[in-house]
Design a protein around this motif. Sequence first.
Motif, PDB file in Angstrom:
ATOM      1  N   GLY A   1     -27.315  92.069  68.794  1.00 44.39           N
ATOM      2  CA  GLY A   1     -27.082  92.052  70.240  1.00 44.39           C
ATOM      3  C   GLY A   1     -27.537  93.314  70.938  1.00 44.39           C
ATOM      4  N   VAL A   2     -28.559  93.965  70.386  1.00 41.05           N
ATOM      5  CA  VAL A   2     -29.045  95.221  70.969  1.00 41.05           C
ATOM      6  C   VAL A   2     -29.608  94.962  72.362  1.00 41.05           C
ATOM      7  CG1 VAL A   2     -30.716  97.093  70.710  1.00 41.05           C
ATOM      8  CG2 VAL A   2     -29.538  96.185  68.700  1.00 41.05           C
ATOM      9  N   ARG A   3     -29.212  95.822  73.300  1.00 40.61           N
ATOM     10  CA  ARG A   3     -29.631  95.673  74.693  1.00 40.61           C
ATOM     11  C   ARG A   3     -30.456  96.878  75.137  1.00 40.61           C
ATOM     12  NH1 ARG A   3     -24.240  94.159  74.586  1.00 40.61           N
ATOM     13  NH2 ARG A   3     -23.627  96.244  75.285  1.00 40.61           N
ATOM     14  N   ALA A   4     -31.365  96.636  76.060  1.00 47.12           N
ATOM     15  CA  ALA A   4     -32.181  97.717  76.612  1.00 47.12           C
ATOM     16  C   ALA A   4     -31.284  98.725  77.312  1.00 47.12           C
ATOM     17  CB  ALA A   4     -33.204  97.156  77.598  1.00 47.12           C
ATOM     18  N   GLY A   5     -31.577  99.987  77.113  1.00 45.07           N
ATOM     19  CA  GLY A   5     -30.843 101.047  77.796  1.00 45.07           C
ATOM     20  C   GLY A   5     -29.692 101.633  77.011  1.00 45.07           C
ATOM     21  N   GLU A   6     -29.248 100.977  75.940  1.00 47.32           N
ATOM     22  CA  GLU A   6     -28.149 101.540  75.164  1.00 47.32           C
ATOM     23  C   GLU A   6     -28.684 102.450  74.068  1.00 47.32           C
ATOM     24  OE1 GLU A   6     -25.727  98.622  73.244  1.00 47.32           O
ATOM     25  OE2 GLU A   6     -27.412  97.579  72.336  1.00 47.32           O
ATOM     26  N   VAL A   7     -27.789 103.245  73.498  1.00 50.14           N
ATOM     27  CA  VAL A   7     -28.165 104.147  72.413  1.00 50.14           C
ATOM     28  C   VAL A   7     -27.556 103.624  71.114  1.00 50.14           C
ATOM     29  CG1 VAL A   7     -28.096 106.502  71.535  1.00 50.14           C
ATOM     30  CG2 VAL A   7     -28.278 106.105  73.993  1.00 50.14           C
ATOM     31  N   VAL A   8     -28.417 103.449  70.132  1.00 48.06           N
ATOM     32  CA  VAL A   8     -28.019 102.905  68.837  1.00 48.06           C
ATOM     33  C   VAL A   8     -28.168 103.998  67.786  1.00 48.06           C
ATOM     34  CG1 VAL A   8     -28.565 101.194  67.062  1.00 48.06           C
ATOM     35  CG2 VAL A   8     -28.762 100.595  69.488  1.00 48.06           C
ATOM     36  N   VAL A   9     -27.183 104.102  66.898  1.00 44.18           N
ATOM     37  CA  VAL A   9     -27.328 105.002  65.762  1.00 44.18           C
ATOM     38  C   VAL A   9     -27.744 104.166  64.563  1.00 44.18           C
ATOM     39  CG1 VAL A   9     -24.846 104.903  65.210  1.00 44.18           C
ATOM     40  CG2 VAL A   9     -26.245 106.761  64.305  1.00 44.18           C
ATOM     41  N   GLU A  10     -28.751 104.650  63.842  1.00 39.86           N
ATOM     42  CA  GLU A  10     -29.236 104.000  62.632  1.00 39.86           C
ATOM     43  C   GLU A  10     -29.102 104.974  61.478  1.00 39.86           C
ATOM     44  OE1 GLU A  10     -33.270 101.951  60.709  1.00 39.86           O
ATOM     45  OE2 GLU A  10     -33.401 103.075  62.591  1.00 39.86           O
ATOM     46  N   VAL A  11     -28.449 104.547  60.416  1.00 40.89           N
ATOM     47  CA  VAL A  11     -28.295 105.383  59.227  1.00 40.89           C
ATOM     48  C   VAL A  11     -29.299 104.924  58.182  1.00 40.89           C
ATOM     49  CG1 VAL A  11     -26.755 106.048  57.336  1.00 40.89           C
ATOM     50  CG2 VAL A  11     -25.861 105.842  59.664  1.00 40.89           C
ATOM     51  N   GLY A  12     -30.062 105.864  57.644  1.00 40.30           N
ATOM     52  CA  GLY A  12     -31.050 105.536  56.634  1.00 40.30           C
ATOM     53  C   GLY A  12     -32.233 104.765  57.172  1.00 40.30           C
ATOM     54  N   PRO A  13     -32.929 105.291  58.179  1.00 38.69           N
ATOM     55  CA  PRO A  13     -34.072 104.556  58.754  1.00 38.69           C
ATOM     56  C   PRO A  13     -35.250 104.417  57.813  1.00 38.69           C
ATOM     57  CG  PRO A  13     -33.986 106.792  59.622  1.00 38.69           C
ATOM     58  CD  PRO A  13     -32.718 106.585  58.848  1.00 38.69           C
ATOM     59  N   GLY A  14     -35.322 105.282  56.807  1.00 35.35           N
ATOM     60  CA  GLY A  14     -36.406 105.180  55.849  1.00 35.35           C
ATOM     61  C   GLY A  14     -37.760 105.354  56.499  1.00 35.35           C
ATOM     62  N   LEU A  15     -38.610 104.361  56.344  1.00 38.62           N
ATOM     63  CA  LEU A  15     -39.967 104.426  56.896  1.00 38.62           C
ATOM     64  C   LEU A  15     -40.036 103.975  58.352  1.00 38.62           C
ATOM     65  CD1 LEU A  15     -41.840 103.011  53.787  1.00 38.62           C
ATOM     66  CD2 LEU A  15     -41.849 105.390  54.580  1.00 38.62           C
ATOM     67  N   GLY A  16     -38.959 103.386  58.862  1.00 35.97           N
ATOM     68  CA  GLY A  16     -38.919 103.036  60.273  1.00 35.97           C
ATOM     69  C   GLY A  16     -39.014 101.561  60.601  1.00 35.97           C
TER      70      GLY A  16
ATOM     71  N   ALA B   1     -33.815  99.845  73.251  1.00 34.94           N
ATOM     72  CA  ALA B   1     -32.760 100.813  72.974  1.00 34.94           C
ATOM     73  C   ALA B   1     -33.359 102.174  72.640  1.00 34.94           C
ATOM     74  CB  ALA B   1     -31.895 100.336  71.814  1.00 34.94           C
ATOM     75  N   ALA B   2     -32.551 103.211  72.816  1.00 38.86           N
ATOM     76  CA  ALA B   2     -32.865 104.525  72.270  1.00 38.86           C
ATOM     77  C   ALA B   2     -32.177 104.623  70.916  1.00 38.86           C
ATOM     78  CB  ALA B   2     -32.377 105.632  73.200  1.00 38.86           C
ATOM     79  N   VAL B   3     -32.752 105.383  69.993  1.00 42.68           N
ATOM     80  CA  VAL B   3     -32.255 105.400  68.621  1.00 42.68           C
ATOM     81  C   VAL B   3     -31.999 106.818  68.148  1.00 42.68           C
ATOM     82  CG1 VAL B   3     -32.762 104.799  66.215  1.00 42.68           C
ATOM     83  CG2 VAL B   3     -33.481 103.261  68.052  1.00 42.68           C
ATOM     84  N   VAL B   4     -30.804 107.044  67.621  1.00 44.01           N
ATOM     85  CA  VAL B   4     -30.483 108.259  66.885  1.00 44.01           C
ATOM     86  C   VAL B   4     -30.540 107.889  65.406  1.00 44.01           C
ATOM     87  CG1 VAL B   4     -28.736 109.987  66.355  1.00 44.01           C
ATOM     88  CG2 VAL B   4     -29.023 109.199  68.712  1.00 44.01           C
ATOM     89  N   ALA B   5     -31.556 108.373  64.706  1.00 41.52           N
ATOM     90  CA  ALA B   5     -31.799 107.998  63.317  1.00 41.52           C
ATOM     91  C   ALA B   5     -31.316 109.108  62.395  1.00 41.52           C
ATOM     92  CB  ALA B   5     -33.281 107.727  63.094  1.00 41.52           C
ATOM     93  N   VAL B   6     -30.336 108.800  61.545  1.00 36.76           N
ATOM     94  CA  VAL B   6     -29.761 109.773  60.620  1.00 36.76           C
ATOM     95  C   VAL B   6     -30.380 109.542  59.244  1.00 36.76           C
ATOM     96  CG1 VAL B   6     -27.641 110.675  59.592  1.00 36.76           C
ATOM     97  CG2 VAL B   6     -27.615 109.779  61.938  1.00 36.76           C
ATOM     98  N   GLU B   7     -31.172 110.504  58.784  1.00 34.60           N
ATOM     99  CA  GLU B   7     -31.920 110.342  57.532  1.00 34.60           C
ATOM    100  C   GLU B   7     -31.663 111.535  56.610  1.00 34.60           C
ATOM    101  OE1 GLU B   7     -33.617 109.287  54.510  1.00 34.60           O
ATOM    102  OE2 GLU B   7     -34.009 107.836  56.135  1.00 34.60           O
ATOM    103  N   ILE B   8     -31.346 111.249  55.361  1.00 36.16           N
ATOM    104  CA  ILE B   8     -31.038 112.303  54.398  1.00 36.16           C
ATOM    105  C   ILE B   8     -32.293 112.851  53.716  1.00 36.16           C
ATOM    106  CG2 ILE B   8     -30.673 110.691  52.470  1.00 36.16           C
ATOM    107  CD1 ILE B   8     -28.429 112.501  51.484  1.00 36.16           C
ATOM    108  N   ASP B   9     -33.346 112.044  53.629  1.00 34.18           N
ATOM    109  CA  ASP B   9     -34.564 112.443  52.934  1.00 34.18           C
ATOM    110  C   ASP B   9     -35.464 113.229  53.881  1.00 34.18           C
ATOM    111  OD1 ASP B   9     -37.224 112.459  51.837  1.00 34.18           O
ATOM    112  OD2 ASP B   9     -36.637 110.832  50.495  1.00 34.18           O
ATOM    113  N   PRO B  10     -35.726 114.517  53.607  1.00 35.07           N
ATOM    114  CA  PRO B  10     -36.511 115.332  54.545  1.00 35.07           C
ATOM    115  C   PRO B  10     -37.942 114.824  54.740  1.00 35.07           C
ATOM    116  CG  PRO B  10     -36.117 116.521  52.491  1.00 35.07           C
ATOM    117  CD  PRO B  10     -35.251 115.310  52.462  1.00 35.07           C
ATOM    118  N   LEU B  11     -38.544 114.257  53.707  1.00 36.64           N
ATOM    119  CA  LEU B  11     -39.908 113.731  53.844  1.00 36.64           C
ATOM    120  C   LEU B  11     -39.943 112.541  54.800  1.00 36.64           C
ATOM    121  CD1 LEU B  11     -41.130 113.918  50.132  1.00 36.64           C
ATOM    122  CD2 LEU B  11     -41.732 115.451  52.015  1.00 36.64           C
ATOM    123  N   LEU B  12     -38.961 111.665  54.671  1.00 39.10           N
ATOM    124  CA  LEU B  12     -38.898 110.499  55.552  1.00 39.10           C
ATOM    125  C   LEU B  12     -38.527 110.903  56.973  1.00 39.10           C
ATOM    126  CD1 LEU B  12     -37.144 107.944  53.177  1.00 39.10           C
ATOM    127  CD2 LEU B  12     -39.550 108.001  53.832  1.00 39.10           C
TER     128      LEU B  12
END
Length: 300
Positions: A57-72, A83-94
């Motif tokens: 149910g993602v809507r335009a204009g909201e902010v979504v947090v994604e954990v483990g985005p990987g390659l995207g 949506a705008a995305v805050v992507a939390v990634e543990i792997d520095p290369l990714l």
Amino acid sequence: MTDAPAPDPDPALAVDLLTTADVRELLGLTGVRPTKALGQNFVTDPGTVRRIVRVAGVRAGEVVVEVGPGLGSLTLGLLDAGAAVVAVEIDPLLAERLPATVARQAPRCADRLTVVLSDALEITELPSIDGVVPTRLVANLPYNVAVPVLLTMLERFPDVAEVLVMVQAEVADRIAAPPGSKTYGIPSVKAAWYSEATRAGSVGRNVFWPTPNVDSALVRLVRRDPPAGEATREATFAVVDAAFAQRRKTLRAALAGWAGSPVRAEAILRAAGVDPTLRGERLTVTQFAAIAAAEPGVAR
């Protein structure tokens, strides 16, 4: 007079979701080899990504947090929905590669991505985007830490009101299980403290690279108020942990160590209005909270 032909779509506005070929190319560019230790399985099917975003149910204009985005893969789908995305990634290369991937695949969306290099189990603050905080979590969670990550995010970020995550099918069943079912346990009760959880569909193995040896599923959680009463989350979860540590035993026996003795466990249970002969899998989160609240008032 005839209508003028429609203009060709502006390529700068297009979002190209990742395919299997893209994923393999990006793995080569980053030098990342998917590891079981980090639970890395990357989604390669654009149709599955669109389905997840739609079900969330993602809507335009909201902010979504994604954990483990990987390659995207999912990141691009979320951005494509507006949506705008805050992507939390543990792997520095990714984490380092993700902005470049978004700039290449979705140029118009690059300014709506914020990457946070962090372990999701250790993060204590999520950035806002244009003054808006994340209110939704959508993620393909690493299977080996899915439950701890989910509970951590629910605990630390109360503004996150809705969640849709892809996890191992067995884990989804446990999170969404009702009292009395065979799969009801610690994840079920702790998730219920924060939210109402329901299974939201299955996902085939062939949409991942590398292909996992387990089935996947979507689970939806909608935040609600914790049980009414005086019990804290910490006190309630201590009761839950004790009750399921010996789930084949009655609550009177299973909670004996937590309470100090079987006799005191029975007194606490009766004070809470709970039958001491029941087992933990029969209780709701509200009943566990009632037990925690009754504990201080029962004399040792």
